[in-house]
Design a protein around this motif. Structure first.
Motif, PDB file in Angstrom:
ATOM      1  N   ALA A  87       9.870   5.006   3.972  1.00  0.00           N
ATOM      2  CA  ALA A  87       8.974   4.187   4.868  1.00  0.00           C
ATOM      3  C   ALA A  87       9.049   2.862   4.652  1.00  0.00           C
ATOM      4  O   ALA A  87       9.065   2.188   5.691  1.00  0.00           O
ATOM      5  CB  ALA A  87       7.712   4.890   4.959  1.00  0.00           C
ATOM      6  N   ILE A  88       8.948   2.563   3.466  1.00  0.00           N
ATOM      7  CA  ILE A  88       9.026   1.089   3.229  1.00  0.00           C
ATOM      8  C   ILE A  88      10.260   0.426   3.551  1.00  0.00           C
ATOM      9  O   ILE A  88      10.326  -0.800   4.044  1.00  0.00           O
ATOM     10  CB  ILE A  88       8.868   0.841   1.555  1.00  0.00           C
ATOM     11  N   GLU A  89      11.406   1.162   3.071  1.00  0.00           N
ATOM     12  CA  GLU A  89      12.848   0.403   3.304  1.00  0.00           C
ATOM     13  C   GLU A  89      13.100   0.585   4.913  1.00  0.00           C
ATOM     14  O   GLU A  89      13.683  -0.506   5.637  1.00  0.00           O
ATOM     15  CB  GLU A  89      13.723   1.357   2.853  1.00  0.00           C
ATOM     16  N   GLN A 145       0.740  -1.305   0.001  1.00  0.00           N
ATOM     17  CA  GLN A 145      -0.143   0.080   0.014  1.00  0.00           C
ATOM     18  C   GLN A 145       0.893   1.329  -0.041  1.00  0.00           C
ATOM     19  O   GLN A 145       0.654   2.311  -0.602  1.00  0.00           O
ATOM     20  CB  GLN A 145      -0.873   0.075   1.105  1.00  0.00           C
ATOM     21  N   LEU A 146       1.851   1.360   0.853  1.00  0.00           N
ATOM     22  CA  LEU A 146       2.823   2.439   0.665  1.00  0.00           C
ATOM     23  C   LEU A 146       3.587   2.600  -0.471  1.00  0.00           C
ATOM     24  O   LEU A 146       3.595   3.872  -1.047  1.00  0.00           O
ATOM     25  CB  LEU A 146       3.865   2.258   1.801  1.00  0.00           C
ATOM     26  N   LEU A 147       3.844   1.368  -1.304  1.00  0.00           N
ATOM     27  CA  LEU A 147       4.565   1.516  -2.583  1.00  0.00           C
ATOM     28  C   LEU A 147       3.414   2.153  -3.761  1.00  0.00           C
ATOM     29  O   LEU A 147       4.110   2.815  -4.586  1.00  0.00           O
ATOM     30  CB  LEU A 147       4.850   0.262  -3.046  1.00  0.00           C
ATOM     31  N   ARG A 148       2.275   1.682  -3.482  1.00  0.00           N
ATOM     32  CA  ARG A 148       1.125   2.134  -4.531  1.00  0.00           C
ATOM     33  C   ARG A 148       0.848   3.899  -4.326  1.00  0.00           C
ATOM     34  O   ARG A 148       0.953   4.315  -5.104  1.00  0.00           O
ATOM     35  CB  ARG A 148      -0.228   1.558  -4.131  1.00  0.00           C
ATOM     36  N   GLU A 163       8.942  -7.990  -0.526  1.00  0.00           N
ATOM     37  CA  GLU A 163       9.025  -8.100  -1.809  1.00  0.00           C
ATOM     38  C   GLU A 163       8.896  -6.465  -2.482  1.00  0.00           C
ATOM     39  O   GLU A 163       9.165  -6.086  -3.278  1.00  0.00           O
ATOM     40  CB  GLU A 163       7.969  -8.837  -2.593  1.00  0.00           C
ATOM     41  N   ALA A 164       7.771  -5.966  -1.623  1.00  0.00           N
ATOM     42  CA  ALA A 164       7.475  -4.496  -1.969  1.00  0.00           C
ATOM     43  C   ALA A 164       8.755  -3.676  -1.577  1.00  0.00           C
ATOM     44  O   ALA A 164       8.968  -2.639  -2.385  1.00  0.00           O
ATOM     45  CB  ALA A 164       6.434  -4.029  -0.915  1.00  0.00           C
TER      46      ALA A 164
END
Length: 340
Positions: free
Chosen positions: A282-284, A259-262, A291-292
């Motif tokens: 934030a994802i990292e 969801q963060l990647l989208r 996988e995201a």
């Protein structure tokens, strides 16, 4: 009408092993009245005519002068209702026995029967008479009420923790996650040594996750559930549900990171490189093993670096703090009414 009827009836779960208890069959050697009515009731019971026998025993329980025999006949009438499959009637006859004859030798046996019937209702295996065409319908709410009362009134009974377990499962079946969480929490808090305590921790986490309406709309229950699953796995590395908990936690991390990647890609398409960087970072930071995260690292190479936007200027007509007259901000007192 057929759809309404199907909805009301629900799907009754078939009875299994342990759902059909061995009935206490009356014998001539047991304390009994000498009337023909008692002999006829006993004969009907022994050949499985439970409805006939139950009505006869209930009538004897009203007429017999000896309180010990009245209690025995009332208990046997409840056993007949149970043998007939009329769990609703059986429940109230056992409850009546406990209320009217607390000194009966059948007390402990009747308490166990109340738990059994409450469990069957919570599992959708027992039915209750309904005004709708006179059809018997399953009633999870009745089972919940019965077992909650059982646990509340008999906190130290050997089945009290089981009662909360089946109550929580029934609430989950009804999609009432809030009350399911409360029941799982009570089970863990009141019965730390219960065989269900570990399950309660795991199922409580799943119930928390089920509160979410989706990652796009309500992430807080998902985040709370992820924390609870990871806590369960850490506290029970060899637990019964640890593999499922770890798999569910991994699934949640992928869901949240995705969801963060989208969102990052949305800001990139809108020409907002700084906001894009915030979500990729934030994802990292929060979900590095997903996988995201791998996709985010590749995507970050195509995003140009950007400085944080400058803070917007203060409005020109904003009054300085030191220039505020506090007296004019006070609410005027109500006028005095001295008309009296």
């Amino acid at each position: 009408m057929l759809c309404l009827l199907t909805l009301c009836l629900g799907c009754t779960t078939p009875l299994g092993e342990g759902d059909l208890p061995i009935l206490e069959v009356p014998t001539a050697e047991a304390p009994a009245a000498t009337s023909d009515g008692e002999a006829q009731a006993r004969s009907a019971f022994q050949v499985g005519r439970f409805s006939e026998a139950g009505s006869a025993y209930f009538a004897l329980a009203q007429l017999e002068a000896d309180p010990q025999l009245r209690a025995e006949f009332l208990f046997l009438s409840a056993e007949c209702a149970l043998g007939e499959g009329n769990h609703y009637l059986a429940y109230f006859r056992y409850a009546r026995l406990l209320k009217l004859y607390p000194g009966t030798a059948r007390y402990a046996h009747s308490v166990d029967r109340l738990f059994l019937i409450g469990r069957l209702y919570c599992e959708g295996k027992a039915t209750k008479p309904s005004w709708l065409f006179g059809i018997a319908m399953r009633d999870l709410e009745f089972g919940i009420e019965a077992l909650e009362r059982f646990q509340r009134e008999r906190e130290r009974h050997r089945s009290a923790d089981d009662a909360l377990h089946y109550v929580a499962l029934a609430y989950e079946e009804l999609r009432n996650e809030e009350l399911a969480i409360d029941a799982w929490s009570k089970l863990r808090r009141f019965y730390k040594e219960s065989e269900w305590a570990e399950t309660a921790q795991y199922r409580g986490a799943l119930a928390e996750i089920a509160r979410s309406e989706g990652v796009r709309y309500d992430k807080q229950p998902l985040l709370a559930g992820l924390i609870l699953l990871e806590r369960y796995a850490a506290q029970h590395p060899k637990g019964n549900h640890v593999s499922d908990a770890l798999a569910k936690a991994k699934e949640l991390r992928e869901l949240l990171a995705g969801q963060l990647l989208r969102t990052a890609r949305f800001y990139a398409s809108a020409g907002e490189p700084y906001s894009t960087q915030l979500y990729l970072t934030a994802i990292e930071r929060d979900y590095p093993q997903t996988e995201a995260a791998s996709q985010a690292q590749a995507f970050a190479k195509s995003v140009s670096k950007a400085e944080a936007p400058a803070a917007p200027p203060a409005p020109e007509d904003l009054e300085p703090l030191e220039g505020i007259n506090e007296d004019r901000l006070r609410i005027a007192p109500p006028p005095l009414d001295d008309a009296w």
